[in-house]
Write a protein that holds these residues in place. Structure first.
Motif, PDB file in Angstrom:
ATOM      1  N   MET A 101      17.124  14.125  11.460  1.00 21.40           N
ATOM      2  CA  MET A 101      17.051  12.857  11.969  1.00 21.40           C
ATOM      3  C   MET A 101      17.078  11.670  11.149  1.00 21.40           C
ATOM      4  O   MET A 101      18.018  10.840  11.283  1.00 21.40           O
ATOM      5  N   ALA A 102      16.912  11.863   9.756  1.00 24.30           N
ATOM      6  CA  ALA A 102      17.101  10.917   8.935  1.00 24.30           C
ATOM      7  C   ALA A 102      18.593  10.845   8.489  1.00 24.30           C
ATOM      8  O   ALA A 102      19.353   9.885   8.605  1.00 24.30           O
ATOM      9  N   ARG A 103      19.269  11.988   8.429  1.00 21.13           N
ATOM     10  CA  ARG A 103      20.848  12.008   8.310  1.00 21.13           C
ATOM     11  C   ARG A 103      21.493  11.294   9.359  1.00 21.13           C
ATOM     12  O   ARG A 103      22.455  10.709   8.986  1.00 21.13           O
ATOM     13  N   GLU A 104      21.029  11.738  10.397  1.00 25.75           N
ATOM     14  CA  GLU A 104      21.926  11.124  11.691  1.00 25.75           C
ATOM     15  C   GLU A 104      21.763   9.693  11.830  1.00 25.75           C
ATOM     16  O   GLU A 104      22.531   9.136  12.265  1.00 25.75           O
ATOM     17  N   LEU A 105      20.424   9.213  11.497  1.00 28.62           N
ATOM     18  CA  LEU A 105      20.356   7.703  11.621  1.00 28.62           C
ATOM     19  C   LEU A 105      21.119   6.997  10.647  1.00 28.62           C
ATOM     20  O   LEU A 105      21.717   5.916  10.915  1.00 28.62           O
ATOM     21  N   THR A 117      14.567   5.871   5.498  1.00 27.12           N
ATOM     22  CA  THR A 117      13.986   6.393   4.243  1.00 27.12           C
ATOM     23  C   THR A 117      13.313   7.597   4.828  1.00 27.12           C
ATOM     24  O   THR A 117      12.496   7.917   5.996  1.00 27.12           O
ATOM     25  N   LEU A 118      13.315   8.628   4.137  1.00 27.41           N
ATOM     26  CA  LEU A 118      12.684   9.963   4.476  1.00 27.41           C
ATOM     27  C   LEU A 118      11.561  10.272   3.505  1.00 27.41           C
ATOM     28  O   LEU A 118      11.695   9.964   2.359  1.00 27.41           O
ATOM     29  N   ILE A 119      10.511  10.434   4.220  1.00 29.70           N
ATOM     30  CA  ILE A 119       9.302  10.648   3.254  1.00 29.70           C
ATOM     31  C   ILE A 119       8.410  11.928   3.599  1.00 29.70           C
ATOM     32  O   ILE A 119       8.873  12.613   4.863  1.00 29.70           O
ATOM     33  N   THR A 120       7.693  12.607   2.813  1.00 28.97           N
ATOM     34  CA  THR A 120       6.944  13.676   3.185  1.00 28.97           C
ATOM     35  C   THR A 120       5.742  13.468   4.125  1.00 28.97           C
ATOM     36  O   THR A 120       5.354  12.201   4.291  1.00 28.97           O
ATOM     37  N   ASP A 121       5.350  14.292   4.917  1.00 24.00           N
ATOM     38  CA  ASP A 121       4.287  13.999   5.989  1.00 24.00           C
ATOM     39  C   ASP A 121       2.755  13.471   5.310  1.00 24.00           C
ATOM     40  O   ASP A 121       2.457  12.527   5.774  1.00 24.00           O
ATOM     41  N   LEU A 152       8.420   3.282  12.036  1.00 28.40           N
ATOM     42  CA  LEU A 152       8.266   4.983  11.568  1.00 28.40           C
ATOM     43  C   LEU A 152       8.262   5.795  12.659  1.00 28.40           C
ATOM     44  O   LEU A 152       7.764   5.688  13.721  1.00 28.40           O
ATOM     45  N   THR A 153       8.979   7.032  12.315  1.00 31.64           N
ATOM     46  CA  THR A 153       8.981   7.927  13.335  1.00 31.64           C
ATOM     47  C   THR A 153       8.814   9.397  12.849  1.00 31.64           C
ATOM     48  O   THR A 153       8.853   9.457  11.600  1.00 31.64           O
ATOM     49  N   TYR A 154       8.814  10.430  13.681  1.00 30.61           N
ATOM     50  CA  TYR A 154       8.126  11.652  13.032  1.00 30.61           C
ATOM     51  C   TYR A 154       9.086  12.864  13.769  1.00 30.61           C
ATOM     52  O   TYR A 154       9.459  12.818  14.868  1.00 30.61           O
ATOM     53  N   VAL A 202      14.077   2.148   9.219  1.00 29.07           N
ATOM     54  CA  VAL A 202      13.189   3.245   9.813  1.00 29.07           C
ATOM     55  C   VAL A 202      12.859   4.034   8.709  1.00 29.07           C
ATOM     56  O   VAL A 202      13.534   4.725   7.731  1.00 29.07           O
ATOM     57  N   VAL A 203      11.625   4.449   8.863  1.00 27.93           N
ATOM     58  CA  VAL A 203      10.765   5.622   7.835  1.00 27.93           C
ATOM     59  C   VAL A 203      10.664   6.767   8.633  1.00 27.93           C
ATOM     60  O   VAL A 203      10.198   6.668   9.829  1.00 27.93           O
ATOM     61  N   VAL A 204      11.351   7.931   8.226  1.00 28.93           N
ATOM     62  CA  VAL A 204      11.220   9.280   8.952  1.00 28.93           C
ATOM     63  C   VAL A 204      10.224  10.074   8.202  1.00 28.93           C
ATOM     64  O   VAL A 204      10.492  10.374   7.066  1.00 28.93           O
ATOM     65  N   CYS A 205       9.239  10.813   8.876  1.00 28.77           N
ATOM     66  CA  CYS A 205       8.407  11.832   8.240  1.00 28.77           C
ATOM     67  C   CYS A 205       9.396  13.035   8.375  1.00 28.77           C
ATOM     68  O   CYS A 205       9.792  13.333   9.523  1.00 28.77           O
ATOM     69  N   GLU A 206       9.332  14.075   7.477  1.00 27.09           N
ATOM     70  CA  GLU A 206       9.851  15.165   7.491  1.00 27.09           C
ATOM     71  C   GLU A 206       9.731  16.261   8.484  1.00 27.09           C
ATOM     72  O   GLU A 206      10.396  17.189   8.804  1.00 27.09           O
ATOM     73  N   SER A 207       8.228  16.022   8.750  1.00 23.88           N
ATOM     74  CA  SER A 207       7.974  17.010  10.106  1.00 23.88           C
ATOM     75  C   SER A 207       8.079  18.595   9.426  1.00 23.88           C
ATOM     76  O   SER A 207       8.737  19.417   9.948  1.00 23.88           O
ATOM     77  N   GLY A 208       7.142  18.753   8.440  1.00 28.68           N
ATOM     78  CA  GLY A 208       6.973  20.223   7.915  1.00 28.68           C
ATOM     79  C   GLY A 208       6.207  20.933   8.960  1.00 28.68           C
ATOM     80  O   GLY A 208       5.284  20.596   9.804  1.00 28.68           O
ATOM     81  N   PRO A 209       6.543  22.367   8.994  1.00 26.10           N
ATOM     82  CA  PRO A 209       7.461  22.933   8.143  1.00 26.10           C
ATOM     83  C   PRO A 209       8.767  23.112   8.664  1.00 26.10           C
ATOM     84  O   PRO A 209       9.598  23.823   7.875  1.00 26.10           O
TER      85      PRO A 209
END
Length: 363
Positions: A212-216, A224-228, A175-177, A198-205
């Motif tokens: 990050m998720a797109r480039e990975l 996988t992109l998830i909400t914070d 998991l990364t942020y 890899v699970v990526v937190c979207e890092s709002g706002p």
């Protein structure tokens, strides 16, 4: 109120005197370089990275050492410290710049000390630091050491990502942020020989996690992109958390992007190790004082959080949008730097090697 105005006025006068002192010891070409770098920091460019800022700082300090008028090492140290006060470091949030200035100050002190030790072989009398020694020889030694520092900065990310295979194992869930260039390259390098998710937190706002998720994903990593808000629910399924940071404090605490603290707390709750990938030029010899939280952080505009079309609503609410989080060192398992992996408790030793105690405070 009058006292505050007086203090601001005295501070302004000191900046003017400092500016005049710098101008009197530099030629026009160097003056222009100093002003351009000042403007670079003040404009707070969106695409600026810490590595670029570090390299630009090294280049400016090298030019100052070569072109400024100085006789002894003490003169050069004074000029560098004055320029450090002139820079809008706090306004631009570039702690890397202050760290590089401290590194160069340590270089000047060490090279001067070595030159003085060489003289003491021939002269029994004690040679003081501010004695007039061979300026050209001292300058050459300083420039060579600064070049080594520049090479270290340029190769720092490469040295970090080389250690990816030591920390990433097959079939792991990581998991990364948010977005970190170093973490992205670290994961992509590990993907060359390991299959993991890899699970990526979207890092709002700011939502930099989307990038990050797109480039990975473009690099072939199962992402996988998830909400914070979903981080706490997901984190018990991951093997480790790998993040970047804006700055590392002397005790191993982080000045990281807003939202990192809650992620680190969730990881601690489930005993998931948190690994920080960061070059050593982000390590600062300073600490966060309990009364200094406002100076530590930066409050940015809420335009990326609320819609300003409803003016009546905005007149009744107060929106706070801090840019950074303070993450205590006990929430961090390991730091991966350009010289290897270190526990937070070992950073004190590295700080003492990188910086001179007289340069912890640049005022």
């Amino acid at each position: 109120k009058d006292a505050n105005h007086s203090s601001y006025y005295n501070e302004y006068k000191s900046y003017l005197r400092m500016d005049q002192y710098l101008l009197s010891h530099t030629d026009k070409e160097t003056q222009q370089s100093l002003k351009e770098f000042n403007s670079y920091l003040r404009n707070n460019k969106v695409n600026r990275t810490s590595c670029v800022s570090a390299c630009k700082t090294v280049a400016v300090l090298m030019e100052m050492a070569c072109q400024c008028t100085w006789t002894t090492s003490d003169d050069l140290i004074k000029l560098l410290k004055l320029y450090a006060q002139y820079l809008p470091v706090a306004e631009s949030n570039e702690t890397v710049v202050s760290n590089i200035i401290r590194r160069v100050l340590k270089i000047v002190r060490e090279e001067s000390s070595e030159s003085n030790e060489g003289l003491s072989i021939y002269f029994k009398a004690e040679v003081k630091n501010n004695c007039s020694i061979n300026r050209e020889e001292l300058l050459n030694n300083i420039c060579a050491a600064i070049e080594e520092l520049k090479s270290e900065i340029e190769n720092s990310q490469v040295n970090i990502i080389k250690m990816a295979l030591e920390h990433i194992h097959a079939e792991e869930v990581i998991l990364t942020y948010g977005y970190s260039q170093t973490v992205k390259q670290f994961l992509l390098h590990g993907h060359k020989k390991r299959n993991f998710r890899v699970v990526v937190c979207e890092s709002g706002p700011s939502l930099r996690g989307h990038e990050m998720a797109r480039e990975l994903s473009d690099g072939g990593v199962d992402t996988t992109l998830i909400t914070d808000s979903s981080a706490f629910a997901m984190i018990h399924t991951v093997n480790k958390v790998i993040i970047g940071t804006h700055a590392i404090m002397a005790d191993g605490a982080l000045r990281a992007i807003n939202g990192t603290h809650q992620l680190a707390l969730a990881a601690k709750h489930y005993s998931v190790p948190v690994i920080v990938c960061a070059p050593l030029y982000k390590l600062s010899p300073t600490h966060l004082c309990s009364y200094d939280h406002d100076a530590f952080n930066k409050i940015v505009g809420p335009d990326n959080m609320v819609n300003f079309s409803n003016a009546k609503l905005h007149s009744k609410i107060l929106v706070s949008n801090p840019e950074f989080d303070y993450v205590p060192s006990h929430l961090i398992e390991l730091f991966i730097t350009n010289i290897g992996g270190h526990a937070p408790s070992y950073l004190y030793r590295i700080v003492s090697e990188l910086y001179h105690v007289k340069d912890y405070n640049l005022d």
